[in-house]
Write an enzyme that holds these catalytic residues in place. Structure first.
Site, PDB file in Angstrom:
ATOM      1  N   PHE A 125       0.821  -1.219   0.000  1.00  0.00           N
ATOM      2  CA  PHE A 125       0.000   0.000   0.000  1.00  0.00           C
ATOM      3  C   PHE A 125       0.856   1.271   0.000  1.00  0.00           C
ATOM      4  CE2 PHE A 125      -1.963  -3.216   2.940  1.00  0.00           C
ATOM      5  CZ  PHE A 125      -2.605  -3.900   1.920  1.00  0.00           C
ATOM      6  N   CYS A 126       1.950   1.238  -0.736  1.00  0.00           N
ATOM      7  CA  CYS A 126       2.849   2.411  -0.838  1.00  0.00           C
ATOM      8  C   CYS A 126       3.429   2.823   0.509  1.00  0.00           C
ATOM      9  CB  CYS A 126       2.142   3.595  -1.494  1.00  0.00           C
ATOM     10  SG  CYS A 126       1.701   3.305  -3.195  1.00  0.00           S
ATOM     11  N   VAL A 127       3.512   1.863   1.437  1.00  0.00           N
ATOM     12  CA  VAL A 127       4.157   2.156   2.725  1.00  0.00           C
ATOM     13  C   VAL A 127       5.333   1.179   2.867  1.00  0.00           C
ATOM     14  CG1 VAL A 127       3.708   2.732   5.156  1.00  0.00           C
ATOM     15  CG2 VAL A 127       1.825   2.665   3.541  1.00  0.00           C
TER      16      VAL A 127
END
Lengths: 485, 124
Positions: free
Chosen positions: A427-429
């Site tokens: 999740f783009c983390v």
């Protein structure tokens, strides 16, 4: 479902300056908010819960079926569905007045200008900004954050603080400032053991670097797991950051908060907030940067420049920039997106973000309780649903979650069997995931699970949660032969 | 799925004491790749390797979204190459692999061959 007819018929003929007056002119019919001329739903006034089925009819894609089953859309942290009202407002632009704004003086252009400024007004109302001129249209949250990162007058001694679970959009811009030597340091402040925001630790960091912290940029609600920073914590942060440096500022990444809860920028005392319209039932390709007017006008110097941002230019001296927000909106704009953003804002206020928040919390409880019953499932902390917005991220405590090459993964099985759409990945983390090795290693050395995220919104229902849990139960049973950790 | 494969998976891959699953913080080399790109999101395998005088002195792997066949393949491959010469990686035969796992299974062998190719990429 249309509920704004009177307002719309009148609004098309008004000019920017007249919007607030128009709302007053709408009078005080039943449940009308004078400030925006938007009808507040009666359930909200009566303290009743939101009846999601009432708004589901507004979403054309929810009427679709595949294999005799409706869609179950749980990927709202990525993208939300669009109601007919928003779609038709965008269509209206393309079919009725598809002209340039801010340049021409003709009939269609005036209608574009009016519609765009009305959108700015509605977005101002949504977040309780002081002035429409504090609403800058951007491409998305990422661009909004980049505008601040690259327009702010940094000094080489500056320190920037974020949390340790920021989306890349609120991490990479600051990281790059440090890499390019424009600031002294960028510090991702560690969260508590259960991934919640740790105000005490944050305060320790502020004390440690007292007088050097120039900017703080925090995810208001994390897209990773729904963890949020409370209003009181934000007020405390603002106070402590501004006390240690008289030229320090606080920004929120509001991508996951503005669509889901009441955000009052003035009440919180923040300087900037960035959010995306596609996460609040609006069109893609449009976002918002809110900034306090004096900061936008006097502190930030735009970095995307060219047409539409200056009212004069010369060969031998600096151009004369427009005032905010226009000096940040370079080039021909996404007018359909801007108008759609206003429509989405109006729609959201009509439903009531508070209603959405309480509805999501109820579904979140149901989903969390259901997932906790599966031994193989681990909810990414915090497990307590109260500590998360309408996002449940989980993983399976097994080294292998598929049998062979021909077997598909859990998210794909949910999609194939029951049209359930969730998201998997990091999740783009990634920065957080990579730094969280010890947590994963506690399960098994080198265990790096796939994370699955179910994210909810106002149109989701209890029945959908039931179908999700039933389908998950079936999938997990099929994986029984694969050992759990 | 084949019960024998699951038993081998348990035996080789769930042994915390002897597993090569993990990451080497001070690795000299790292290689990452997808080996089973058949459906949806593929598996991702990454090896981290420590070397000394042209020899592998330690190796670890991360196996994300891997099925049991791939888990077995990368674990056994890691065991076989540990302390080996770099040039030896491609010469580790399917026979040697079968000898360790004590089963003849064409699907398992295919996975082993793919894992061996990926690892050899970083060592040549």
């Amino acid at each position: 479902m249309y509920f704004l007819d009177n307002y719309e018929k009148i609004s098309i003929i008004i000019c920017f300056a007249g919007v607030a007056k128009l709302a007053d002119a709408l009078g005080s019919g039943p449940n009308v908010r004078k400030d925006v001329g938007v009808q507040v739903p009666s359930p909200a006034l009566k303290g009743e819960v939101l009846k999601t089925i009432d708004i589901r009819a507004d979403f054309p894609c929810l009427k679709r079926e595949r294999n005799g089953k409706p869609p179950i859309y749980f990927d709202n942290a990525c993208m939300t569905l669009k109601p007919s009202y928003v779609i038709e407002k965008i269509n209206e632009y393309y079919t009725q007045y598809p002209a340039c704004g801010e340049r021409s003086t003709h009939w269609f252009a005036k209608e574009v200008d009016n519609a765009v400024e009305e959108s700015r007004f509605l977005l101002k109302e949504l977040i309780n900004a002081e002035d429409e001129e504090e609403i800058v249209f951007t491409k998305n949250t990422t661009e909004a954050i980049n505008i601040v990162a690259h327009s702010f007058p940094w000094e080489k001694t500056d320190i920037i603080l974020t949390t340790d679970h920021e989306h890349n959009s609120n991490f990479i811009p600051w990281y790059m400032l440090k890499k390019h030597g424009l600031i002294a340091d960028y510090i991702p402040v560690a969260s508590a053991a259960d991934n919640t925001f740790n105000l005490d630790h944050f305060e320790d960091i502020v004390k440690k670097y007292k007088g050097k912290i120039r900017f703080v940029s925090l995810s208001h609600v994390s897209n990773l797991n729904g963890v949020y920073i409370t209003d009181n914590e934000i007020k405390e942060i603002v106070k402590m950051v501004k006390n240690q440096h008289d030229d320090a500022y606080v920004m929120l990444d509001g991508a996951q908060s503005v669509p889901h809860k009441r955000v009052d920028v003035r009440g919180l005392g923040i300087d900037f907030i960035a959010f995306s319209i596609h996460k609040m039932m609006g069109p893609t390709g449009i976002g918002v940067l809110y900034g306090r007017k004096e900061l936008l006008n006097k502190k930030l110097l735009p970095f995307i420049v060219g047409g539409g941002v200056v009212n004069n230019s010369f060969f031998n001296k600096d151009p004369v920039f427009f005032k905010a927000p226009y000096k940040f909106e370079a080039g021909l704009q996404n007018y359909a997106g801007m108008i759609g953003a206003g429509a989405a804002s109006r729609y959201l206020m009509r439903i009531g973000v508070e209603n959405i928040e309480s509805h999501e919390m109820r579904l979140n409880k149901m989903l969390t309780d259901g997932l906790k019953k599966f031994d193989e499932v681990e909810i990414l902390p915090p497990r307590d649903y109260h500590k998360r917005s309408g996002i449940v991220t989980f993983f399976i405590k097994k080294l292998a979650t598929k049998h062979d090459d021909d077997d598909v993964d859990i998210d794909e099985k949910l999609n194939i069997r029951a049209n359930i759409m969730i998201r998997k990945g990091s999740f783009c983390v990634h920065s957080w995931y990579n730094a969280y090795k010890k947590y994963w290693d506690n399960f098994f050395p080198g265990f790096r699970p796939i994370l699955y995220r179910a994210s909810l919104y106002g149109y989701n229902t209890e029945k959908e949660i039931d179908v999700f849990l039933d389908t998950m139960e079936g999938i997990l049973k099929e994986l029984d032969d694969l050992p759990s950790l | 799925m084949n019960k024998a494969i699951i038993e081998i998976f348990k035996k080789f891959c769930l042994d915390k004491e002897h597993t090569h699953s993990g990451e080497l913080e001070d690795a000299h080399d790292r290689v990452e790749g997808s080996l089973c790109p058949k459906k949806g999101m593929s598996d991702v395998i990454s090896f981290t390797i420590k070397k000394e005088n042209n020899r592998i002195i330690d190796i670890r792997y991360i196996c994300k979204l891997c099925d049991p066949y791939m888990w077995i393949s990368v674990e056994v491959l890691s065991r076989l190459v540990a302390s080996g010469e770099f040039n030896d990686v491609m010469s580790i035969s399917e026979d040697a692999f079968e000898k360790v796992v004590q089963v003849k299974d064409s699907v398992l062998n295919q996975h082993f061959v793919r894992a061996r190719e990926l690892l050899s990429l970083t060592l040549v």
